[in-house]
Write a protein that holds these residues in place. Structure first.
Motif, PDB file in Angstrom:
ATOM      1  N   VAL A   7       0.850  -1.194   0.000  1.00  0.00           N
ATOM      2  CA  VAL A   7       0.000   0.000   0.000  1.00  0.00           C
ATOM      3  C   VAL A   7       0.881   1.237   0.000  1.00  0.00           C
ATOM      4  O   VAL A   7       1.693   1.427   0.915  1.00  0.00           O
ATOM      5  N   THR A   8       0.732   2.084  -1.016  1.00  0.00           N
ATOM      6  CA  THR A   8       1.519   3.318  -1.105  1.00  0.00           C
ATOM      7  C   THR A   8       0.651   4.558  -1.289  1.00  0.00           C
ATOM      8  O   THR A   8       1.137   5.674  -1.147  1.00  0.00           O
ATOM      9  N   ASP A   9      -0.624   4.375  -1.636  1.00  0.00           N
ATOM     10  CA  ASP A   9      -1.507   5.520  -1.797  1.00  0.00           C
ATOM     11  C   ASP A   9      -1.607   6.283  -0.477  1.00  0.00           C
ATOM     12  O   ASP A   9      -1.893   5.678   0.570  1.00  0.00           O
ATOM     13  N   PRO A  10      -1.363   7.585  -0.487  1.00  0.00           N
ATOM     14  CA  PRO A  10      -1.341   8.364   0.774  1.00  0.00           C
ATOM     15  C   PRO A  10      -2.599   8.215   1.623  1.00  0.00           C
ATOM     16  O   PRO A  10      -2.504   8.083   2.845  1.00  0.00           O
ATOM     17  N   ALA A  11      -3.772   8.232   0.995  1.00  0.00           N
ATOM     18  CA  ALA A  11      -5.019   8.109   1.751  1.00  0.00           C
ATOM     19  C   ALA A  11      -5.116   6.742   2.424  1.00  0.00           C
ATOM     20  O   ALA A  11      -5.507   6.630   3.591  1.00  0.00           O
ATOM     21  N   ALA A  12      -4.758   5.689   1.683  1.00  0.00           N
ATOM     22  CA  ALA A  12      -4.803   4.341   2.242  1.00  0.00           C
ATOM     23  C   ALA A  12      -3.762   4.172   3.342  1.00  0.00           C
ATOM     24  O   ALA A  12      -4.019   3.538   4.373  1.00  0.00           O
ATOM     25  N   VAL A  13      -2.576   4.749   3.152  1.00  0.00           N
ATOM     26  CA  VAL A  13      -1.525   4.666   4.162  1.00  0.00           C
ATOM     27  C   VAL A  13      -1.987   5.326   5.459  1.00  0.00           C
ATOM     28  O   VAL A  13      -1.804   4.784   6.557  1.00  0.00           O
ATOM     29  N   ARG A  14      -2.608   6.499   5.344  1.00  0.00           N
ATOM     30  CA  ARG A  14      -3.081   7.191   6.552  1.00  0.00           C
ATOM     31  C   ARG A  14      -4.106   6.352   7.299  1.00  0.00           C
ATOM     32  O   ARG A  14      -4.112   6.312   8.530  1.00  0.00           O
ATOM     33  N   LEU A  15      -4.964   5.670   6.563  1.00  0.00           N
ATOM     34  CA  LEU A  15      -5.954   4.811   7.207  1.00  0.00           C
ATOM     35  C   LEU A  15      -5.283   3.683   7.984  1.00  0.00           C
ATOM     36  O   LEU A  15      -5.652   3.377   9.122  1.00  0.00           O
ATOM     37  N   LEU A  16      -4.292   3.055   7.351  1.00  0.00           N
ATOM     38  CA  LEU A  16      -3.640   1.905   7.979  1.00  0.00           C
ATOM     39  C   LEU A  16      -2.697   2.306   9.110  1.00  0.00           C
ATOM     40  O   LEU A  16      -2.147   1.445   9.789  1.00  0.00           O
ATOM     41  N   MET A  17      -2.515   3.603   9.321  1.00  0.00           N
ATOM     42  CA  MET A  17      -1.741   4.066  10.465  1.00  0.00           C
ATOM     43  C   MET A  17      -2.594   4.164  11.724  1.00  0.00           C
ATOM     44  O   MET A  17      -2.081   4.377  12.810  1.00  0.00           O
ATOM     45  N   ARG A  18      -3.917   4.005  11.585  1.00  0.00           N
ATOM     46  CA  ARG A  18      -4.832   4.174  12.717  1.00  0.00           C
ATOM     47  C   ARG A  18      -5.208   2.830  13.306  1.00  0.00           C
ATOM     48  O   ARG A  18      -5.641   1.925  12.599  1.00  0.00           O
TER      49      ARG A  18
END
Length: 238
Positions: A7-18
């Motif tokens: 996963v490299t898409d910024p929006a998806a990355v931000r989600l997976l950081m939560r």
């Protein structure tokens, strides 16, 4: 098992950081299901689950596989877009590996501190028999001065030599040691083998509904000479 989806898409990355988002995604890693089913699996409020599921769907992490017809609104069934995901550290807007991993180290440390203080207070009330607990400063038998905590009137011996405090199923110890690399590797192997032995036992109890939860914290890491001196100062040794 198939390879993890990177996963490299910024929006998806931000989600997976939560952490909460990961928890909800985990419900779909176990199999396809509805928002209400994911809420039951996780114990999270259904409104929160619905919001997170929509965000995961828009980011392409969840897929809509079908809509089950019923009277009224159809039930949407979602599934994970992959059986596993990988987020490269270089793509995450995180300052440390701990942040990338969801801050688990910080959460575990705080929970361990709270649980240790609570359990020690309980054991002290049960076993103190009127004795005061406090800080001591004294000359150790080995010739160095040190400071530690113990009961008033307890023998002036380090707890690592002979523990004289409240007795219970708890251990809270921070220690530094001077070892060879070979000795450190042997310690590392012992700790890993213990964790490997405990994991299947823990899973067995969870499935059977037996036992009770315990928090175990282990660590081993080399430090610099200067950091080692600082640790000895913290331990009250000179």
């Amino acid at each position: 098992m198939s390879s993890p989806l990177t996963v490299t898409d910024p929006a998806a990355v931000r989600l997976l950081m939560r952490g909460r988002t990961r928890q909800i995604l985990g419900a779909f890693l176990a199999g396809e299901g509805s928002v209400s089913a994911a809420a039951r699996r996780t114990g999270v409020d259904i409104r929160v689950v619905h919001r997170e599921v929509l965000a995961l769907f828009r980011a392409g992490i969840l897929q809509l596989v079908r809509e089950d017809k019923r009277s009224g609104r159809a039930i949407k069934i979602y599934a994970s877009a992959a059986s596993a995901f990988f987020v490269p550290f270089s793509t995450a807007d995180a300052a440390t590996l701990d942040e990338l991993s969801g801050g688990y180290a910080g959460h575990y440390a705080e929970l361990f501190r709270q649980a240790s203080a609570r359990e020690f207070d309980r054991l002290h009330r049960e076993q103190a028999a009127g004795r005061e607990w406090g800080v001591r400063l004294y000359l150790a038998p080995e010739g160095h001065w040190q400071t530690d905590s113990s009961y008033e009137g307890a023998e002036l011996i380090d707890a690592a030599v002979r523990y004289q405090g409240p007795v219970g199923l708890m251990l809270d110890a921070d220690a530094s040691f001077t070892l060879t690399e070979e000795e450190a590797r042997a310690v590392q192997r012992e700790l890993i083998l213990m964790l490997m032995r405990l994991r299947p036992l823990s899973l067995e109890h969870r499935q059977a509904g037996t036992g009770k939860p315990y928090l175990l914290r282990l660590g081993l890491v080399p430090v610099t000479v200067e950091e080692g001196k600082y640790l000895h100062e913290l331990a009250g040794q000179h």
